[in-house]
Design a protein around this motif. Structure first.
Motif, PDB file in Angstrom:
ATOM      1  N   MET A   1       0.879  -1.090  -0.050  1.00 30.54           N
ATOM      2  CA  MET A   1       0.181   0.007   0.127  1.00 30.54           C
ATOM      3  C   MET A   1       0.731   1.109   0.159  1.00 30.54           C
ATOM      4  SD  MET A   1      -3.120   0.903   2.597  1.00 30.54           S
ATOM      5  CE  MET A   1      -3.817   2.302   2.936  1.00 30.54           C
ATOM      6  N   TYR A   2       0.587   2.146  -0.900  1.00 28.90           N
ATOM      7  CA  TYR A   2       1.338   3.374  -1.090  1.00 28.90           C
ATOM      8  C   TYR A   2       1.290   4.357   0.280  1.00 28.90           C
ATOM      9  CZ  TYR A   2       1.937   2.205  -5.983  1.00 28.90           C
ATOM     10  OH  TYR A   2       2.093   1.739  -7.018  1.00 28.90           O
ATOM     11  N   LEU A   3       0.200   4.417   1.024  1.00 27.86           N
ATOM     12  CA  LEU A   3       0.424   5.371   2.097  1.00 27.86           C
ATOM     13  C   LEU A   3       0.818   4.870   3.395  1.00 27.86           C
ATOM     14  CD1 LEU A   3      -3.143   7.204   0.845  1.00 27.86           C
ATOM     15  CD2 LEU A   3      -0.780   7.964   0.495  1.00 27.86           C
ATOM     16  N   GLU A   4       1.185   3.694   3.176  1.00 32.79           N
ATOM     17  CA  GLU A   4       1.656   3.038   4.656  1.00 32.79           C
ATOM     18  C   GLU A   4       2.747   4.066   5.333  1.00 32.79           C
ATOM     19  OE1 GLU A   4       4.523  -0.874   5.120  1.00 32.79           O
ATOM     20  OE2 GLU A   4       2.316  -1.280   3.839  1.00 32.79           O
ATOM     21  N   GLY A   5       2.494   4.055   6.542  1.00 31.04           N
ATOM     22  CA  GLY A   5       3.387   5.082   7.259  1.00 31.04           C
ATOM     23  C   GLY A   5       3.299   6.513   6.986  1.00 31.04           C
ATOM     24  N   ASN A   6       2.138   6.984   6.318  1.00 31.16           N
ATOM     25  CA  ASN A   6       2.051   8.498   5.958  1.00 31.16           C
ATOM     26  C   ASN A   6       3.078   8.730   4.861  1.00 31.16           C
ATOM     27  OD1 ASN A   6      -0.172   8.733   7.600  1.00 31.16           O
ATOM     28  ND2 ASN A   6       0.976   9.422   9.440  1.00 31.16           N
ATOM     29  N   THR A   7       3.803   7.856   4.022  1.00 33.02           N
ATOM     30  CA  THR A   7       4.711   8.167   2.970  1.00 33.02           C
ATOM     31  C   THR A   7       3.836   8.314   1.741  1.00 33.02           C
ATOM     32  OG1 THR A   7       5.335   6.000   2.746  1.00 33.02           O
ATOM     33  CG2 THR A   7       6.653   7.426   4.280  1.00 33.02           C
ATOM     34  N   VAL A   8       3.988   9.453   0.987  1.00 33.12           N
ATOM     35  CA  VAL A   8       3.250   9.505  -0.173  1.00 33.12           C
ATOM     36  C   VAL A   8       4.200   9.254  -1.373  1.00 33.12           C
ATOM     37  CG1 VAL A   8       2.165  11.102  -1.595  1.00 33.12           C
ATOM     38  CG2 VAL A   8       1.767  11.058   0.670  1.00 33.12           C
ATOM     39  N   PRO A   9       4.168   8.373  -2.265  1.00 32.81           N
ATOM     40  CA  PRO A   9       5.095   8.054  -3.487  1.00 32.81           C
ATOM     41  C   PRO A   9       5.266   9.290  -4.400  1.00 32.81           C
ATOM     42  CG  PRO A   9       2.988   7.010  -3.862  1.00 32.81           C
ATOM     43  CD  PRO A   9       2.857   7.683  -2.496  1.00 32.81           C
ATOM     44  N   ILE A  10       5.271  10.325  -3.961  1.00 29.50           N
ATOM     45  CA  ILE A  10       5.442  11.493  -4.763  1.00 29.50           C
ATOM     46  C   ILE A  10       6.708  12.516  -4.390  1.00 29.50           C
ATOM     47  CG2 ILE A  10       4.464  13.736  -5.810  1.00 29.50           C
ATOM     48  CD1 ILE A  10       1.905  12.418  -5.761  1.00 29.50           C
ATOM     49  N   ARG A  11       7.703  12.879  -5.108  1.00 28.12           N
ATOM     50  CA  ARG A  11       8.960  13.500  -4.635  1.00 28.12           C
ATOM     51  C   ARG A  11       8.533  14.752  -5.061  1.00 28.12           C
ATOM     52  NH1 ARG A  11      12.503   8.932  -5.999  1.00 28.12           N
ATOM     53  NH2 ARG A  11      12.705   7.895  -4.466  1.00 28.12           N
ATOM     54  N   CYS A  12       9.053  15.848  -4.813  1.00 28.72           N
ATOM     55  CA  CYS A  12       9.195  17.097  -5.057  1.00 28.72           C
ATOM     56  C   CYS A  12      10.537  17.605  -5.600  1.00 28.72           C
ATOM     57  CB  CYS A  12       8.552  18.322  -4.352  1.00 28.72           C
ATOM     58  SG  CYS A  12       8.561  20.114  -4.790  1.00 28.72           S
ATOM     59  N   ASN A  13      10.862  17.970  -6.899  1.00 29.53           N
ATOM     60  CA  ASN A  13      12.082  18.209  -7.377  1.00 29.53           C
ATOM     61  C   ASN A  13      12.497  19.739  -7.213  1.00 29.53           C
ATOM     62  OD1 ASN A  13      13.012  15.411  -7.800  1.00 29.53           O
ATOM     63  ND2 ASN A  13      11.454  15.565  -9.585  1.00 29.53           N
ATOM     64  N   LEU A  14      11.760  20.494  -6.466  1.00 29.46           N
ATOM     65  CA  LEU A  14      11.885  21.901  -6.620  1.00 29.46           C
ATOM     66  C   LEU A  14      13.592  22.451  -6.090  1.00 29.46           C
ATOM     67  CD1 LEU A  14      11.044  24.661  -6.918  1.00 29.46           C
ATOM     68  CD2 LEU A  14      10.172  24.975  -4.613  1.00 29.46           C
ATOM     69  N   SER A  15      14.035  21.419  -5.137  1.00 29.55           N
ATOM     70  CA  SER A  15      15.345  21.825  -4.711  1.00 29.55           C
ATOM     71  C   SER A  15      16.532  21.563  -5.885  1.00 29.55           C
ATOM     72  CB  SER A  15      15.890  21.092  -3.321  1.00 29.55           C
ATOM     73  OG  SER A  15      15.751  19.748  -3.667  1.00 29.55           O
ATOM     74  N   THR A  16      16.192  20.708  -6.699  1.00 29.89           N
ATOM     75  CA  THR A  16      16.934  20.404  -7.749  1.00 29.89           C
ATOM     76  C   THR A  16      16.760  21.403  -8.965  1.00 29.89           C
ATOM     77  OG1 THR A  16      16.880  18.043  -7.305  1.00 29.89           O
ATOM     78  CG2 THR A  16      17.787  18.486  -9.595  1.00 29.89           C
ATOM     79  N   LEU A  17      15.688  21.847  -9.265  1.00 37.52           N
ATOM     80  CA  LEU A  17      15.562  22.928 -10.185  1.00 37.52           C
ATOM     81  C   LEU A  17      16.348  24.383  -9.842  1.00 37.52           C
ATOM     82  CD1 LEU A  17      11.714  21.999 -11.239  1.00 37.52           C
ATOM     83  CD2 LEU A  17      13.923  21.854 -12.657  1.00 37.52           C
ATOM     84  N   MET A  18      15.908  24.604  -8.393  1.00 34.24           N
ATOM     85  CA  MET A  18      16.529  25.864  -7.842  1.00 34.24           C
ATOM     86  C   MET A  18      18.129  25.829  -7.864  1.00 34.24           C
ATOM     87  SD  MET A  18      13.898  26.193  -4.697  1.00 34.24           S
ATOM     88  CE  MET A  18      14.935  27.433  -3.800  1.00 34.24           C
ATOM     89  N   GLY A  19      18.524  24.553  -7.702  1.00 28.90           N
ATOM     90  CA  GLY A  19      20.015  24.366  -7.703  1.00 28.90           C
ATOM     91  C   GLY A  19      20.552  24.801  -8.878  1.00 28.90           C
ATOM     92  N   LYS A  20      20.029  24.085 -10.189  1.00 30.66           N
ATOM     93  CA  LYS A  20      20.297  24.440 -11.581  1.00 30.66           C
ATOM     94  C   LYS A  20      20.314  25.697 -11.881  1.00 30.66           C
ATOM     95  CE  LYS A  20      19.410  19.702 -13.014  1.00 30.66           C
ATOM     96  NZ  LYS A  20      18.231  18.859 -13.811  1.00 30.66           N
ATOM     97  N   ASN A  21      19.387  26.383 -11.308  1.00 25.33           N
ATOM     98  CA  ASN A  21      19.248  27.767 -11.641  1.00 25.33           C
ATOM     99  C   ASN A  21      19.823  28.989 -10.708  1.00 25.33           C
ATOM    100  OD1 ASN A  21      17.167  28.151 -13.991  1.00 25.33           O
ATOM    101  ND2 ASN A  21      16.432  26.295 -12.990  1.00 25.33           N
ATOM    102  N   ARG A  22      20.499  28.214  -9.576  1.00 26.53           N
ATOM    103  CA  ARG A  22      21.129  28.982  -8.776  1.00 26.53           C
ATOM    104  C   ARG A  22      20.043  29.979  -7.893  1.00 26.53           C
ATOM    105  NH1 ARG A  22      27.255  29.244  -9.490  1.00 26.53           N
ATOM    106  NH2 ARG A  22      27.643  27.660 -10.757  1.00 26.53           N
ATOM    107  N   TYR A  23      18.940  29.630  -7.578  1.00 32.34           N
ATOM    108  CA  TYR A  23      17.916  30.368  -7.020  1.00 32.34           C
ATOM    109  C   TYR A  23      17.643  29.921  -5.510  1.00 32.34           C
ATOM    110  CZ  TYR A  23      15.564  31.698 -11.394  1.00 32.34           C
ATOM    111  OH  TYR A  23      15.142  32.264 -12.583  1.00 32.34           O
ATOM    112  N   LYS A  24      17.546  30.857  -4.739  1.00 33.53           N
ATOM    113  CA  LYS A  24      17.329  30.764  -3.383  1.00 33.53           C
ATOM    114  C   LYS A  24      15.757  30.628  -3.058  1.00 33.53           C
ATOM    115  CE  LYS A  24      21.549  33.233  -2.023  1.00 33.53           C
ATOM    116  NZ  LYS A  24      22.194  34.528  -1.403  1.00 33.53           N
ATOM    117  N   ILE A  25      15.384  30.254  -1.921  1.00 38.05           N
ATOM    118  CA  ILE A  25      13.890  30.242  -1.670  1.00 38.05           C
ATOM    119  C   ILE A  25      13.305  31.785  -1.956  1.00 38.05           C
ATOM    120  CG2 ILE A  25      12.376  30.070   0.136  1.00 38.05           C
ATOM    121  CD1 ILE A  25      13.863  27.573   1.198  1.00 38.05           C
ATOM    122  N   GLN A  26      14.281  32.595  -1.438  1.00 36.33           N
ATOM    123  CA  GLN A  26      13.599  33.979  -1.552  1.00 36.33           C
ATOM    124  C   GLN A  26      13.523  34.407  -2.987  1.00 36.33           C
ATOM    125  OE1 GLN A  26      12.404  35.749   0.847  1.00 36.33           O
ATOM    126  NE2 GLN A  26      11.907  37.415  -0.511  1.00 36.33           N
TER     127      GLN A  26
END
Length: 78
Positions: free
Chosen positions: A1-26
């Motif tokens: 079952m995918y939701l076992e232990g409250n883990t969702v099988p979806i990753r967010c790659n925002l940090s990778t995209l931000m790193g490639k573009n040298r963006y900070k959260i701000q």
């Protein structure tokens, strides 16, 4: 079952995209108008849900499709 232990099988790659573009959260907040908490949760992959408007703004900023930001994976792929 995918939701076992409250883990969702979806990753967010925002940090990778931000790193490639040298963006900070701000930088992402200023360029998209998104709240810092929203960007921070996505960056640290701690989101519970994502709004279509948020996803659209990020896709426009990074000139990409939604599957570049959000990735579905199977548990045995980890």
């Amino acid at each position: 079952m995918y939701l076992e232990g409250n883990t969702v099988p979806i990753r967010c790659n925002l940090s990778t995209l931000m790193g490639k573009n040298r963006y900070k959260i701000q930088d992402v907040c200023e360029k998209t108008g998104l709240a810092r908490g929203t960007v921070s949760n996505l960056y640290h992959d701690k989101m519970q849900r994502i709004d279509y408007d948020t996803l659209e703004k990020l896709c426009k900023l990074f000139d990409c499709q939604a599957d570049s930001i959000l990735e579905f994976y199977l548990e045995d792929e980890e």
